[in-house]
Each structure stands twice: as C-alpha cells, then as structure tokens.
Design a protein around this motif. Structure first.
Motif, short mmCIF file in Angstrom:
data_model
loop_
_atom_site.label_atom_id
_atom_site.label_comp_id
_atom_site.label_asym_id
_atom_site.label_seq_id
_atom_site.Cartn_x
_atom_site.Cartn_y
_atom_site.Cartn_z
N ILE A 106 0.81 -1.22 0.00
CA ILE A 106 0.00 0.00 0.00
C ILE A 106 0.85 1.27 0.00
N GLU A 107 2.10 1.16 0.49
CA GLU A 107 2.99 2.31 0.51
C GLU A 107 3.77 2.46 -0.79
N GLY A 108 3.55 1.54 -1.74
CA GLY A 108 4.26 1.61 -3.01
C GLY A 108 5.61 0.93 -2.99
N ASN A 109 5.94 0.25 -1.89
CA ASN A 109 7.23 -0.45 -1.80
C ASN A 109 7.13 -1.82 -2.46
N PRO A 110 8.20 -2.25 -3.16
CA PRO A 110 8.19 -3.57 -3.81
C PRO A 110 8.02 -4.68 -2.78
N THR A 111 7.29 -5.72 -3.16
CA THR A 111 7.12 -6.89 -2.29
C THR A 111 7.94 -8.04 -2.86
N ALA A 112 8.40 -8.93 -2.00
CA ALA A 112 9.18 -10.08 -2.47
C ALA A 112 8.31 -10.92 -3.41
N PRO A 113 8.85 -11.48 -4.52
CA PRO A 113 10.28 -11.45 -4.88
C PRO A 113 10.66 -10.27 -5.75
N PHE A 114 9.81 -9.24 -5.85
CA PHE A 114 10.09 -8.15 -6.77
C PHE A 114 11.09 -7.15 -6.20
N GLY A 115 11.31 -7.16 -4.91
CA GLY A 115 12.25 -6.21 -4.33
C GLY A 115 12.42 -6.49 -2.87
N PHE A 116 13.19 -5.67 -2.21
CA PHE A 116 13.53 -5.91 -0.82
C PHE A 116 12.60 -5.15 0.13
N GLY A 117 11.74 -4.27 -0.42
CA GLY A 117 10.81 -3.53 0.43
C GLY A 117 11.53 -2.44 1.19
#
Length: 314
Positions: A76-87
């Motif tokens: 919801i904050e626009g941060n990538p979720t695994a496995p797409f990124g490290f958050g």
C-alpha cells in the motif's frame, strides 16, 4: 516469527476490488469528512485513520499503482514486495499546494478531486479552520495541518497598519502586524500556530478582509473623500477642518473654488509596498441648503451676467 499482513486499501476504504474510480472517490469523501483532524481534535486515532484512508485513496486512484498492487508487486505504501524487491523503500515526497504553487489556500489534492467541494459546508469562515493541504505522496504528512482564519480589519486600521488580534481555535490570542500594501485577500502566515503533528505543528493562515468606511474610499494606495463645503466657503475660501485616516487636519480652500475641484493631501493614504504612502484626494462638493430664504433673496437681487455654459458654444 511474526507474520506481516499487508494492508488492503480496498478494505480500508470499504470498497470492492472491482470498484470504479467514482465509487472510490465517493467512499473517500465520506470517510474524509468523518475523520478529518479538524473535526476530531481530541481523537488522535481519527487522525491516524484519516492518513490511512488518504494513503489508500492515493494508491487506488493511480491506475498504474493500483494494477501493480493487484498483481502483488507493491504494498500500500508503493514499496516492492518479495520477490520483486527488498521492500522498505525510502520516504516519499509530501507537498502542500501552498508550497508547490504559491497560491490558493482554499483546497488541496491533485488527483482530479476537488477537496474544497469535499469539505464545503463543513468548515465555515470567521475564525474556523479549513483544510489547506493535500497528499501527493505515499506517506502521511509529518507536520500538523494548517488552519485558516478570516480577519476583518476596519478601513482606518488597514490604512495605518494598526496592530490586529486573532483568536486561535484553542482560545489563545495572537497579535499580528499588517503588511504594507495590505488589501482584501492578503494572507498572513503564523508559523507553528496550526494543528499539532509528529514533526511539529502546522501554520495558521490568516486571510484579511478590509471593511468599508462611511466617508473614505480606496483607489490603489490613495484614499478618496467627497468633502461638502458651504457656498460661503466656496466663494470666500478659508481654512476648514477635514477628516483623514490619521485624524483631523486643517486644509485651505481657495476663494472661488468650484464643485468637483480635487485637492491633494500628500502622505495620507495607504502604505505602499515600494515605500512611502499614497495620498488623500479631496473632491469639493458645494452644499446648497434647501429652503434658505436669505439665499433666495440674495440670488433674486444678484445681477450676474456670467454664463457658466458659454464654452458649449450654444
């Protein structure tokens, strides 16, 4: 190990996953009116909830972010979720409309929704607050909200830059200094006098309205006055007392003055932004009394061959 459950913007706004943009905006309007900090000053949880629903609205009205969220690529904050990124992405940018465009303190938002309309009728004038900032990023604002006030200033006080007093929403009073060139619509910012926030309070924005005067009018930085004089004063001239924004002064009327003649009193107007002050422009108006028997008798016995309309060539 604790399991982190990703916040669901659809549930936060109370809409279905297939909700239209119109349904999302409608849901947000309803929640924003209920939860806005100005209506819940003693309920910090309402302010947190207000930020939460605004964050959900920001994501769901951005078609690209909404699609990526639905695919599970971002939270919801626009941060990538695994496995797409490290958050854990860095903080997003927050701007108020007043900071980004330098104008209009009356509404906020940049997603095609009129926030002034959302809160229409909810926040009145005359010292009541009205929302003045919006959310353009993913994170809630770190400072408290700005609060708007309307201040009526009398004509003479505005012309002389008299000190004014504003009563804040908490009941405290603040003395303010009017700026040179003040006019209706001028805004004065009082830093730190707005709603409290985690990183400090917002500001108070005071909007000035200059009241009318029974005798004076304003023309730019000049003050205009229609001055009645008697027929005797017009014919013979003399010194007469006249009002100004700084108090009464004596002015000389020359013999043979006519109605409509304009006289200037320098430095008796409004303070100019460029320095100095405007002038007071005095227009003479000859006042002829009604039913004055002596004046009628004088005119009847006055043999004057002067034709005031001779220049018309008739």
């Amino acid at each position: 190990m604790a399991v982190h459950v990703m916040a669901d913007p659809y549930k936060i706004l109370g809409v279905a996953r297939g909700a239209s943009e119109k349904e999302i905006k409608s849901a947000y309007r309803k929640l924003a009116k209920e939860l806005h900090p100005d209506r819940n000053k003693d309920n910090p949880k309402a302010a947190e909830r207000f930020s939460e629903v605004t964050q959900a609205y920001d994501l769901l009205t951005d078609s690209d972010k909404r699609a990526r969220f639905d695919r599970g690529e971002i939270d919801i904050e626009g941060n990538p979720t695994a496995p797409f990124g490290f958050g854990g992405g860095g903080p997003s940018t927050y701007r108020t409309r007043s900071q980004s465009s330098g104008g209009d303190f009356g509404g906020f938002g940049n997603d095609g929704i009129d926030f002034a309309d959302i809160f229409d009728g909810l926040f009145g004038g005359g010292g009541s607050s009205r929302p003045t900032s919006g959310f353009s990023g993913r994170q809630p604002p770190s400072k408290g909200a700005n609060v708007g006030y309307n201040l009526m200033v009398d004509f003479i006080g505005a012309a002389t830059l008299a000190s004014q007093t504003v009563t804040l929403s908490d009941g405290k009073t603040v003395s303010i200094k009017l700026p040179v060139g003040v006019e209706t619509g001028s805004k004065i910012r009082l830093g730190g006098k707005g709603q409290p926030g985690a990183a400090g309070p917002g500001d108070a924005i005071v909007t000035i309205t200059i009241g009318k005067h029974p005798h004076f009018r304003r023309d730019g930085d000049d003050v205009l006055l229609d001055l009645p004089i008697s027929l005797t004063e017009a014919v013979k001239g003399g010194k007469i007392k006249i009002p100004t924004v700084d108090g009464p002064v004596m002015m000389t009327v020359m013999p043979g003055s006519t109605g409509g003649q304009v006289m200037r009193l320098k430095g008796k107007g409004f303070h100019r932004k460029s320095g100095g002050r405007g002038d007071q422009m005095v227009t003479l108006r000859i006042a002829i009394p009604e039913d004055d028997a002596a004046l009628k008798a004088f005119v009847d016995g006055w043999d004057s061959r002067h034709d005031p309309r001779a220049h018309f060539g008739m």
